[in-house]
Scaffold this active site. Structure first.
Site, PDB file in Angstrom:
ATOM      1  N   HIS A 147      12.311  -0.945 -12.777  1.00 31.79           N
ATOM      2  CA  HIS A 147      12.155  -2.393 -12.954  1.00 31.79           C
ATOM      3  C   HIS A 147      12.202  -3.065 -11.593  1.00 31.79           C
ATOM      4  O   HIS A 147      13.213  -3.017 -10.896  1.00 31.79           O
ATOM      5  CB  HIS A 147      13.275  -2.956 -13.848  1.00 31.79           C
ATOM      6  N   HIS A 155       0.815  -1.225   0.000  1.00 34.66           N
ATOM      7  CA  HIS A 155       0.000   0.000   0.000  1.00 34.66           C
ATOM      8  C   HIS A 155       0.853   1.281   0.000  1.00 34.66           C
ATOM      9  O   HIS A 155       1.915   1.340   0.614  1.00 34.66           O
ATOM     10  CB  HIS A 155      -0.934   0.017   1.218  1.00 34.66           C
TER      11      HIS A 155
HETATM   12  C1  LIG Z   1      24.462  -6.108  -8.026  1.00 28.22           C
HETATM   13  C2  LIG Z   1      24.848  -6.404  -9.451  1.00 28.22           C
HETATM   14  C3  LIG Z   1      24.201  -5.364 -10.389  1.00 28.22           C
HETATM   15  C4  LIG Z   1      26.358  -6.301  -9.515  1.00 28.22           C
HETATM   16  O1  LIG Z   1      26.782  -6.569 -10.815  1.00 28.22           O
HETATM   17  P1  LIG Z   1      28.263  -6.165 -11.246  1.00 28.22           P
HETATM   18  O2  LIG Z   1      28.454  -4.690 -11.149  1.00 28.22           O
HETATM   19  O3  LIG Z   1      28.524  -6.813 -12.562  1.00 28.22           O
HETATM   20  O4  LIG Z   1      29.161  -6.740 -10.089  1.00 28.22           O
HETATM   21  P2  LIG Z   1      30.063  -8.060 -10.048  1.00 28.22           P
HETATM   22  O5  LIG Z   1      29.306  -9.261 -10.524  1.00 28.22           O
HETATM   23  O6  LIG Z   1      31.368  -7.727 -10.711  1.00 28.22           O
HETATM   24  O7  LIG Z   1      30.299  -8.213  -8.490  1.00 28.22           O
HETATM   25  C5  LIG Z   1      31.031  -7.258  -7.710  1.00 28.22           C
HETATM   26  C6  LIG Z   1      31.116  -7.807  -6.296  1.00 28.22           C
HETATM   27  O8  LIG Z   1      29.827  -7.751  -5.683  1.00 28.22           O
HETATM   28  C7  LIG Z   1      29.408  -9.085  -5.315  1.00 28.22           C
HETATM   29  N1  LIG Z   1      27.993  -9.188  -5.635  1.00 28.22           N
HETATM   30  C8  LIG Z   1      27.417  -9.011  -6.837  1.00 28.22           C
HETATM   31  N2  LIG Z   1      26.081  -9.153  -6.739  1.00 28.22           N
HETATM   32  C9  LIG Z   1      25.832  -9.414  -5.449  1.00 28.22           C
HETATM   33  C10 LIG Z   1      24.637  -9.654  -4.733  1.00 28.22           C
HETATM   34  N3  LIG Z   1      23.445  -9.629  -5.342  1.00 28.22           N
HETATM   35  N4  LIG Z   1      24.720  -9.875  -3.407  1.00 28.22           N
HETATM   36  C11 LIG Z   1      25.934  -9.884  -2.785  1.00 28.22           C
HETATM   37  N5  LIG Z   1      27.104  -9.666  -3.409  1.00 28.22           N
HETATM   38  C12 LIG Z   1      27.042  -9.429  -4.733  1.00 28.22           C
HETATM   39  C13 LIG Z   1      30.254 -10.028  -6.145  1.00 28.22           C
HETATM   40  O9  LIG Z   1      30.381 -11.289  -5.522  1.00 28.22           O
HETATM   41  C14 LIG Z   1      31.552  -9.268  -6.228  1.00 28.22           C
HETATM   42  O10 LIG Z   1      32.239  -9.429  -5.014  1.00 28.22           O
HETATM   43  P3  LIG Z   1      33.866  -9.530  -4.989  1.00 28.22           P
HETATM   44  O11 LIG Z   1      34.350  -8.213  -5.542  1.00 28.22           O
HETATM   45  O12 LIG Z   1      34.175  -9.726  -3.538  1.00 28.22           O
HETATM   46  O13 LIG Z   1      34.217 -10.684  -5.848  1.00 28.22           O
HETATM   47  C15 LIG Z   1      24.366  -7.816  -9.922  1.00 28.22           C
HETATM   48  O14 LIG Z   1      25.138  -8.847  -9.307  1.00 28.22           O
HETATM   49  C16 LIG Z   1      22.914  -8.070  -9.614  1.00 28.22           C
HETATM   50  O15 LIG Z   1      22.526  -8.548  -8.539  1.00 28.22           O
HETATM   51  N6  LIG Z   1      22.021  -7.709 -10.601  1.00 28.22           N
HETATM   52  C17 LIG Z   1      20.602  -7.873 -10.522  1.00 28.22           C
HETATM   53  C18 LIG Z   1      20.163  -9.063 -11.407  1.00 28.22           C
HETATM   54  C19 LIG Z   1      18.677  -9.236 -11.438  1.00 28.22           C
HETATM   55  O16 LIG Z   1      17.982  -9.065 -10.471  1.00 28.22           O
HETATM   56  N7  LIG Z   1      18.161  -9.580 -12.593  1.00 28.22           N
HETATM   57  C20 LIG Z   1      16.746  -9.645 -12.825  1.00 28.22           C
HETATM   58  C21 LIG Z   1      16.467 -10.055 -14.234  1.00 28.22           C
HETATM   59  S1  LIG Z   1      14.764 -10.087 -14.567  1.00 28.22           S
END
Ligand SMILES: CC(C)(COP(=O)(O)OP(=O)(O)OC[C@H]1O[C@@H](n2cnc3c(N)ncnc32)[C@H](O)[C@@H]1OP(=O)(O)O)[C@@H](O)C(=O)NCCC(=O)NCCS
Length: 222
Positions: free
Chosen positions: A156, A147
């Protein structure tokens, strides 16, 4: 009761889905269930190499959107990138074309919620009383908007994300899969919250935050 002659007088419109990628396919699935459009087709920059998706035609590239100045065509933008989706949705509005929301019949939406044009609502979503959703949002599968939430434009909300009551999401922010947001929290524009996070405090604009509780790990470089 409608008579057959009256039914024939009802002008059904076509739906043009802008973008024929993965999200475009999802939007087409939902649009077909709604049985509201006479024909459904796509615009995609891979035209003419890409000529159909499922059984639906791809008819032109995005730059040809001006060719569809007709009162009997609705548009929705199915581009996953938040900024791009918002830009094309605004172009459609500015050209005086009809930007519509596409809502899966399984979604449960309060009669007092407001849903902006071009917003797409996927299966099993719940949107509760007095929630406000701006234009060109994606509310993905099984997300919950409780709510009085205020979602700006181009947001998104990924599958399974849950917003407690009175949460505010800024323009083009992206809330990842299964994120939980505590009631009353504000998340800034263009901010990304990673998969599985729990947001318990406000987050500023233009950052990437992850974890429980969610903490900033970097700027969102866009
Ligand atoms: C947060 C996010 C945007 C980061 O992406 P990125 O910038 O490419 O980052 P990386 O994958 O290089 O990760 C960087 C660090 O953060 C950590 N990390 C990434 N995503 C994380 C998450 N969701 N939770 C905890 N740690 C996370 C990685 O393990 C990495 O740690 P390290 O440096 O100790 O190895 C991505 O992981 C994410 O969660 N995206 C959302 C995806 C989603 O919901 N999709 C929906 C599709 S419909």
């Amino acid at each position: 009761m409608l008579q057959w002659e009256n039914l024939r007088a009802v002008k059904m419109t076509d739906l043009i889905i802008v973008g024929a990628g993965g999200h475009g396919k999802v939007v087409a699935d939902i649009a077909q269930k709604q049985k509201r459009w006479k024909a459904i087709m796509f615009l995609d920059d891979r035209f003419p190499e890409l000529s159909s998706v499922f059984n639906l035609p791809v008819v032109a590239q995005l730059s040809h959107i001006n060719c569809f100045q007709t009162e009997n065509t609705d548009f929705v933008v199915a581009i996953g990138d938040n900024q791009t989706r918002l830009v094309w949705s605004n172009k459609i509005i500015e050209q005086g074309l009809s930007l519509v929301s596409v809502i899966d019949p399984s979604a449960v939406i309060s009669h007092s919620a407001q849903i902006g044009a071009g917003t797409v609502i996927l299966p099993n979503v719940v949107i509760n009383a007095d929630a406000f959703l701006g234009i060109a949002n994606i509310i993905n599968t099984s997300a919950v908007v409780d709510h009085d939430c205020q979602l700006c434009e181009g947001v998104h909300l990924s599958p399974g994300a849950i917003l407690g009551g009175s949460v505010t999401l800024g323009s083009c922010c992206w809330i990842g899969i299964s994120v939980s947001v505590k009631q009353g929290a504000c998340i800034g524009a263009n901010t990304i919250v990673g998969v599985g996070a729990a947001v318990v405090n406000d987050l500023p604009d233009n950052i990437v935050a992850v974890g429980v509780p969610a903490k900033e790990i970097s700027m969102n470089k866009l």
